[in-house]
Write a protein that holds these residues in place. Structure first.
Motif, mmCIF file in Angstrom:
data_model
loop_
_atom_site.group_PDB
_atom_site.id
_atom_site.type_symbol
_atom_site.label_atom_id
_atom_site.label_comp_id
_atom_site.label_asym_id
_atom_site.label_seq_id
_atom_site.Cartn_x
_atom_site.Cartn_y
_atom_site.Cartn_z
ATOM 1 N N GLN A 195 0.850 -1.190 0.000
ATOM 2 C CA GLN A 195 0.000 0.000 0.000
ATOM 3 C C GLN A 195 0.883 1.237 0.000
ATOM 4 O O GLN A 195 1.900 1.289 0.689
ATOM 5 C CB GLN A 195 -0.930 0.012 1.220
ATOM 6 N N LEU A 196 0.491 2.232 -0.806
ATOM 7 C CA LEU A 196 1.269 3.450 -0.997
ATOM 8 C C LEU A 196 0.391 4.681 -0.801
ATOM 9 O O LEU A 196 -0.825 4.616 -0.920
ATOM 10 C CB LEU A 196 1.857 3.495 -2.413
ATOM 11 N N VAL A 197 1.060 5.815 -0.567
ATOM 12 C CA VAL A 197 0.379 7.100 -0.499
ATOM 13 C C VAL A 197 1.063 8.049 -1.477
ATOM 14 O O VAL A 197 2.294 8.075 -1.571
ATOM 15 C CB VAL A 197 0.430 7.703 0.923
ATOM 16 N N HIS A 198 0.279 8.822 -2.222
ATOM 17 C CA HIS A 198 0.826 9.823 -3.139
ATOM 18 C C HIS A 198 0.764 11.194 -2.460
ATOM 19 O O HIS A 198 -0.321 11.640 -2.086
ATOM 20 C CB HIS A 198 0.037 9.849 -4.441
ATOM 21 N N VAL A 199 1.912 11.801 -2.299
ATOM 22 C CA VAL A 199 1.991 13.066 -1.578
ATOM 23 C C VAL A 199 2.568 14.146 -2.480
ATOM 24 O O VAL A 199 3.599 13.947 -3.133
ATOM 25 C CB VAL A 199 2.866 12.937 -0.310
ATOM 26 N N LYS A 200 1.889 15.280 -2.540
ATOM 27 C CA LYS A 200 2.379 16.436 -3.304
ATOM 28 C C LYS A 200 3.385 17.179 -2.429
ATOM 29 O O LYS A 200 3.026 17.863 -1.466
ATOM 30 C CB LYS A 200 1.216 17.356 -3.658
ATOM 31 N N ALA A 201 4.667 17.014 -2.746
ATOM 32 C CA ALA A 201 5.737 17.662 -1.978
ATOM 33 C C ALA A 201 6.920 17.894 -2.910
ATOM 34 O O ALA A 201 7.938 17.220 -2.821
ATOM 35 C CB ALA A 201 6.143 16.789 -0.788
ATOM 36 N N PRO A 202 6.798 18.849 -3.839
ATOM 37 C CA PRO A 202 7.823 19.042 -4.873
ATOM 38 C C PRO A 202 9.179 19.471 -4.333
ATOM 39 O O PRO A 202 10.168 19.452 -5.080
ATOM 40 C CB PRO A 202 7.207 20.126 -5.770
ATOM 41 N N PRO B 123 10.485 10.024 -5.697
ATOM 42 C CA PRO B 123 9.968 11.172 -6.454
ATOM 43 C C PRO B 123 9.505 10.790 -7.861
ATOM 44 O O PRO B 123 10.264 10.195 -8.627
ATOM 45 C CB PRO B 123 11.172 12.126 -6.525
ATOM 46 N N HIS B 124 8.266 11.123 -8.175
ATOM 47 C CA HIS B 124 7.740 11.041 -9.533
ATOM 48 C C HIS B 124 7.491 12.471 -10.013
ATOM 49 O O HIS B 124 7.661 13.434 -9.260
ATOM 50 C CB HIS B 124 6.448 10.228 -9.576
ATOM 51 N N ASP B 125 7.065 12.628 -11.241
ATOM 52 C CA ASP B 125 6.864 13.963 -11.812
ATOM 53 C C ASP B 125 5.835 14.776 -11.035
ATOM 54 O O ASP B 125 6.014 15.971 -10.814
ATOM 55 C CB ASP B 125 6.416 13.851 -13.276
ATOM 56 N N ASP B 126 4.738 14.122 -10.641
ATOM 57 C CA ASP B 126 3.620 14.858 -10.065
ATOM 58 C C ASP B 126 3.408 14.625 -8.575
ATOM 59 O O ASP B 126 2.500 15.208 -7.975
ATOM 60 C CB ASP B 126 2.331 14.517 -10.814
ATOM 61 N N CYS B 127 4.207 13.758 -7.957
ATOM 62 C CA CYS B 127 4.042 13.480 -6.537
ATOM 63 C C CYS B 127 5.227 12.684 -6.009
ATOM 64 O O CYS B 127 6.091 12.252 -6.780
ATOM 65 C CB CYS B 127 2.744 12.694 -6.279
#
Length: 341
Positions: free
Chosen positions: A203-210, A229-233
């Protein structure tokens, strides 16, 4: 014309398909699956290249090294090419951390990745990382949400076709295809009655933290915590729940992931949760990569099995698919020995 069917459209199936097209020019290649793109487990993967021998059980170390080296060579070639943005490969620096020294002195990849360096106790103190041991290096992150659609486009551009359906038994393909590449992952429990396959839920969480630019992987056998790190999250994980076949998002598990993440990397607390994901890693010890000749109703069906990669699906996929394609080529040469393959 040699007729080849690929069962499964996860990252192992797609990489097998494009490699078969390269190995057997002129072959008619079809991907058959009941799940594509975002519906596959591969689509939710964090994609951090971090080969770990402990997760590739029962395979000779020299064989694992060939697989991970081939995958590294291909992924980094894309990451350093004009296609990097489209394919989703990025070179990213970061840290692997543990209270177990052997976990960060991984000979399988320390000579493959870029700029590998063991961290000193002073390094860990200055970085405020609460672990006894650590290493830093530059690795490649593959974003499956980009890479898999790109592979599918390449496959179709080379004349590949796609069929949406469930294959219950390999018998269904006898006569219609000369060679089958079985990349059905957990589906192999039913397809070929392989009950050595087992589920490991993540299980994963996508977090907006550029502002988080580096990866961190904090090793723990039961509950690894990582930041990719991915492009959008930022992909924040995770769990490793063997025997759990559910893909439900469990709120309490998400809270625990975020709690652990905040203790290790406080700056992630300033981020905003933008998504969640849960999936089943299709695992087998060892993974299955071999040929099998079946006779069904008097007809020969040549099969190459390529499944059971577990948590190493992205890391091993290109390397094992190269081997699967070579096996398919050997079968094809038996069928058409005079052909220039």
């Amino acid at each position: 014309m040699v007729r080849v069917a690929i069962i499964g459209a996860g990252i192992v199936g797609l990489t097998s398909a494009v490699n078969v097209q390269k190995s057997i020019p002129g072959a008619k290649v079809t991907i058959i699956a009941d799940k594509f793109d975002k519906d596959t487990t591969s689509a939710g993967a964090g994609g951090l290249y971090r080969p770990t021998a402990a997760l590739v059980k029962g395979v000779p170390p020299e064989t694992v090294r060939e697989w991970v080296q081939d995958t590294w060579d291909y992924y980094t070639s894309l990451a350093m090419s004009p296609e990097a943005g489209e394919t989703g490969q990025t070179l990213v620096p970061g840290y692997m951390l543990s209270d177990n020294q052997s976990a960060v002195q991984n000979q399988l990849f320390e000579s493959i990745v870029f700029n590998f360096k063991l961290l000193t106790p002073d390094d860990l103190k200055r970085l405020k990382l609460p672990f006894k041991y650590g290493c830093s290096f530059v690795t490649v992150i593959t974003q499956p949400q980009k890479f898999m659609p790109w592979l599918m486009r390449k496959f179709k551009e080379q004349g590949g076709t796609v069929e949406f359906r469930t294959v219950g038994k390999l018998d269904e393909l006898a006569g219609a295809y000369d060679i089958v590449i079985n990349c059905s992952a957990l589906g192999s429990r039913q397809l070929v009655q392989d009950h050595s396959m087992y589920a490991v839920k993540g299980q994963l969480v996508h977090v907006k933290a550029p502002w988080v630019k580096t990866f961190l992987y904090c090793d723990d056998k039961k509950t690894p915590t990582y930041f990719i790190p991915h492009d959008d999250c930022i992909i924040v994980g995770g769990t490793r729940e063997e025997g759990n076949y559910s893909i439900d998002i469990v709120p309490e598990v998400q809270e625990d992931i975020l709690r652990r993440a905040g203790e290790i990397l406080p700056q992630i607390k300033g981020g905003r949760v933008v998504g969640s994901w849960a999936g089943i890693r299709p695992s087998r010890d060892p993974l299955r990569l071999e040929k099998e000749l079946l006779t069904i109703g008097g007809k020969k069906l040549r099969v190459v099995h390529n499944y059971g990669h577990g948590a190493n699906g992205v890391t091993l996929s290109w390397g094992t698919s190269l081997r699967a394609a070579r096996m398919a080529k050997e079968w094809a040469q038996e069928i058409t020995p005079s052909a220039r393959l």
